[in-house]
Design a protein around this motif. Structure first.
Motif, PDB file in Angstrom:
ATOM      1  N   SER A 190      11.066  35.540  35.901  1.00  0.00           N
ATOM      2  CA  SER A 190      11.117  34.266  35.198  1.00  0.00           C
ATOM      3  C   SER A 190      12.573  33.996  34.876  1.00  0.00           C
ATOM      4  N   ALA A 191      12.965  32.732  35.017  1.00  0.00           N
ATOM      5  CA  ALA A 191      14.355  32.370  34.744  1.00  0.00           C
ATOM      6  C   ALA A 191      14.420  30.958  34.188  1.00  0.00           C
ATOM      7  N   SER A 192      15.340  30.751  33.261  1.00  0.00           N
ATOM      8  CA  SER A 192      15.566  29.440  32.661  1.00  0.00           C
ATOM      9  C   SER A 192      16.776  28.798  33.315  1.00  0.00           C
ATOM     10  N   SER A 193      16.626  27.541  33.665  1.00  0.00           N
ATOM     11  CA  SER A 193      17.728  26.777  34.234  1.00  0.00           C
ATOM     12  C   SER A 193      18.728  26.438  33.140  1.00  0.00           C
ATOM     13  N   VAL A 194      20.005  26.427  33.478  1.00  0.00           N
ATOM     14  CA  VAL A 194      21.017  26.006  32.502  1.00  0.00           C
ATOM     15  C   VAL A 194      21.202  24.495  32.539  1.00  0.00           C
ATOM     16  N   CYS A 195      20.493  23.839  33.448  1.00  0.00           N
ATOM     17  CA  CYS A 195      20.576  22.388  33.608  1.00  0.00           C
ATOM     18  C   CYS A 195      19.230  21.770  33.252  1.00  0.00           C
ATOM     19  N   ALA A 196      19.234  20.740  32.417  1.00  0.00           N
ATOM     20  CA  ALA A 196      17.988  20.112  31.967  1.00  0.00           C
ATOM     21  C   ALA A 196      17.234  19.423  33.103  1.00  0.00           C
ATOM     22  N   GLU A 197      17.906  19.118  34.212  1.00  0.00           N
ATOM     23  CA  GLU A 197      17.278  18.396  35.324  1.00  0.00           C
ATOM     24  C   GLU A 197      16.544  19.317  36.299  1.00  0.00           C
ATOM     25  N   VAL A 198      16.707  20.623  36.164  1.00  0.00           N
ATOM     26  CA  VAL A 198      16.082  21.580  37.082  1.00  0.00           C
ATOM     27  C   VAL A 198      15.077  22.416  36.297  1.00  0.00           C
ATOM     28  N   ALA A 199      13.896  22.557  36.864  1.00  0.00           N
ATOM     29  CA  ALA A 199      12.810  23.271  36.194  1.00  0.00           C
ATOM     30  C   ALA A 199      13.104  24.763  36.073  1.00  0.00           C
ATOM     31  N   ASP A 200      12.543  25.369  35.043  1.00  0.00           N
ATOM     32  CA  ASP A 200      12.592  26.825  34.920  1.00  0.00           C
ATOM     33  C   ASP A 200      11.764  27.425  36.053  1.00  0.00           C
ATOM     34  N   LEU A 201      12.005  28.693  36.342  1.00  0.00           N
ATOM     35  CA  LEU A 201      11.365  29.354  37.479  1.00  0.00           C
ATOM     36  C   LEU A 201      10.404  30.448  37.041  1.00  0.00           C
ATOM     37  N   TYR A 202       9.315  30.559  37.763  1.00  0.00           N
ATOM     38  CA  TYR A 202       8.485  31.761  37.756  1.00  0.00           C
ATOM     39  C   TYR A 202       8.190  32.023  39.215  1.00  0.00           C
ATOM     40  N   GLN A 203       8.778  33.073  39.752  1.00  0.00           N
ATOM     41  CA  GLN A 203       8.622  33.366  41.172  1.00  0.00           C
ATOM     42  C   GLN A 203       8.113  34.778  41.377  1.00  0.00           C
ATOM     43  N   ARG A 204       7.310  34.903  42.433  1.00  0.00           N
ATOM     44  CA  ARG A 204       6.884  36.219  42.888  1.00  0.00           C
ATOM     45  C   ARG A 204       7.701  36.539  44.131  1.00  0.00           C
ATOM     46  N   LEU A 205       7.968  37.796  44.328  1.00  0.00           N
ATOM     47  CA  LEU A 205       8.905  38.199  45.364  1.00  0.00           C
ATOM     48  C   LEU A 205       8.385  39.421  46.107  1.00  0.00           C
ATOM     49  N   THR A 206       8.533  39.396  47.413  1.00  0.00           N
ATOM     50  CA  THR A 206       8.339  40.575  48.244  1.00  0.00           C
ATOM     51  C   THR A 206       9.588  40.707  49.106  1.00  0.00           C
ATOM     52  N   ALA A 207      10.198  41.863  49.111  1.00  0.00           N
ATOM     53  CA  ALA A 207      11.423  42.089  49.872  1.00  0.00           C
ATOM     54  C   ALA A 207      11.313  43.399  50.630  1.00  0.00           C
ATOM     55  N   VAL A 208      11.868  43.416  51.832  1.00  0.00           N
ATOM     56  CA  VAL A 208      11.954  44.638  52.618  1.00  0.00           C
ATOM     57  C   VAL A 208      13.433  44.982  52.765  1.00  0.00           C
ATOM     58  N   CYS A 209      13.764  46.213  52.402  1.00  0.00           N
ATOM     59  CA  CYS A 209      15.143  46.695  52.441  1.00  0.00           C
ATOM     60  C   CYS A 209      15.262  47.812  53.473  1.00  0.00           C
ATOM     61  N   ARG A 210      16.360  47.807  54.213  1.00  0.00           N
ATOM     62  CA  ARG A 210      16.615  48.827  55.225  1.00  0.00           C
ATOM     63  C   ARG A 210      17.905  49.568  54.885  1.00  0.00           C
ATOM     64  N   ARG A 211      17.863  50.885  54.938  1.00  0.00           N
ATOM     65  CA  ARG A 211      19.063  51.693  54.725  1.00  0.00           C
ATOM     66  C   ARG A 211      19.912  51.635  55.991  1.00  0.00           C
ATOM     67  N   THR A 212      21.199  51.332  55.820  1.00  0.00           N
ATOM     68  CA  THR A 212      22.152  51.266  56.932  1.00  0.00           C
ATOM     69  C   THR A 212      23.367  52.115  56.560  1.00  0.00           C
ATOM     70  N   PRO A 213      24.270  52.343  57.498  1.00  0.00           N
ATOM     71  CA  PRO A 213      25.502  53.070  57.148  1.00  0.00           C
ATOM     72  C   PRO A 213      26.326  52.361  56.062  1.00  0.00           C
ATOM     73  N   GLN A 214      26.131  51.038  55.917  1.00  0.00           N
ATOM     74  CA  GLN A 214      26.845  50.273  54.888  1.00  0.00           C
ATOM     75  C   GLN A 214      26.062  50.184  53.582  1.00  0.00           C
ATOM     76  N   GLY A 215      24.937  50.874  53.485  1.00  0.00           N
ATOM     77  CA  GLY A 215      24.089  50.791  52.303  1.00  0.00           C
ATOM     78  C   GLY A 215      22.839  49.990  52.610  1.00  0.00           C
ATOM     79  N   LEU A 216      22.071  49.682  51.591  1.00  0.00           N
ATOM     80  CA  LEU A 216      20.845  48.912  51.807  1.00  0.00           C
ATOM     81  C   LEU A 216      21.170  47.482  52.204  1.00  0.00           C
ATOM     82  N   LYS A 217      20.325  46.938  53.083  1.00  0.00           N
ATOM     83  CA  LYS A 217      20.419  45.542  53.504  1.00  0.00           C
ATOM     84  C   LYS A 217      19.043  44.918  53.368  1.00  0.00           C
TER      85      LYS A 217
END
Length: 140
Positions: free
Chosen positions: A91-118
């Motif tokens: 959940s996040a609050s917008s700092v601008c009155a013209e943009v709605a606050d957020l409630y988002q669900r997230l799924t992310a896939v991360c891969r380990r690489t020589p440079q770290g996670l991507k």
């Protein structure tokens, strides 16, 4: 540190970079070349770092201000030695009155690489506001 712990820290860092700092270059540097992404808009999706750059650039032009993350929670599950899925919500609050606050669900896939996670895949969704508590589908 386990892969799951590393992935959770990675996603929390991305959360800060993207929502609060709006540091699109750092977000892009965290993505794999073959990133796939499904956003909350009806046709919001992209494949590859070039498309991701275009989407994020247009988004930043539309709303360059930050959000204040008020709540978040994630779980991580290792899929293999160097691949991990992270899922949760924020959940996040917008700092601008013209943009709605957020409630988002997230799924992310991360891969380990020589440079770290991507980040290799991201899916963001919004709950259906017409769906009542205890229902699996919204009613007409």
């Amino acid at each position: 540190m386990t892969l799951e712990q590393e992935a959770l820290a990675f996603i929390e860092q991305l959360q800060t970079l993207y929502y609060e700092q709006r540091d699109i270059e750092a977000v892009l540097a965290s993505m794999a070349e073959d990133i796939t992404w499904i956003g909350t808009g009806r046709r919001e999706r992209c494949h590859g770092l070039t498309e991701a750059r275009g989407v994020l650039t247009r988004e930043l032009q539309e709303y360059g201000e930050g959000f204040a993350v008020t709540d978040s929670g994630y779980e991580a599950v290792a899929l293999s030695d160097g691949l991990c899925v992270v899922y949760g919500q924020l959940s996040a609050s917008s700092v601008c009155a013209e943009v709605a606050d957020l409630y988002q669900r997230l799924t992310a896939v991360c891969r380990r690489t020589p440079q770290g996670l991507k980040l290799v895949h991201l899916h963001l969704s919004l709950p259906d506001l017409d769906q009542r508590e205890g229902e699996f589908y919204a009613r007409k």
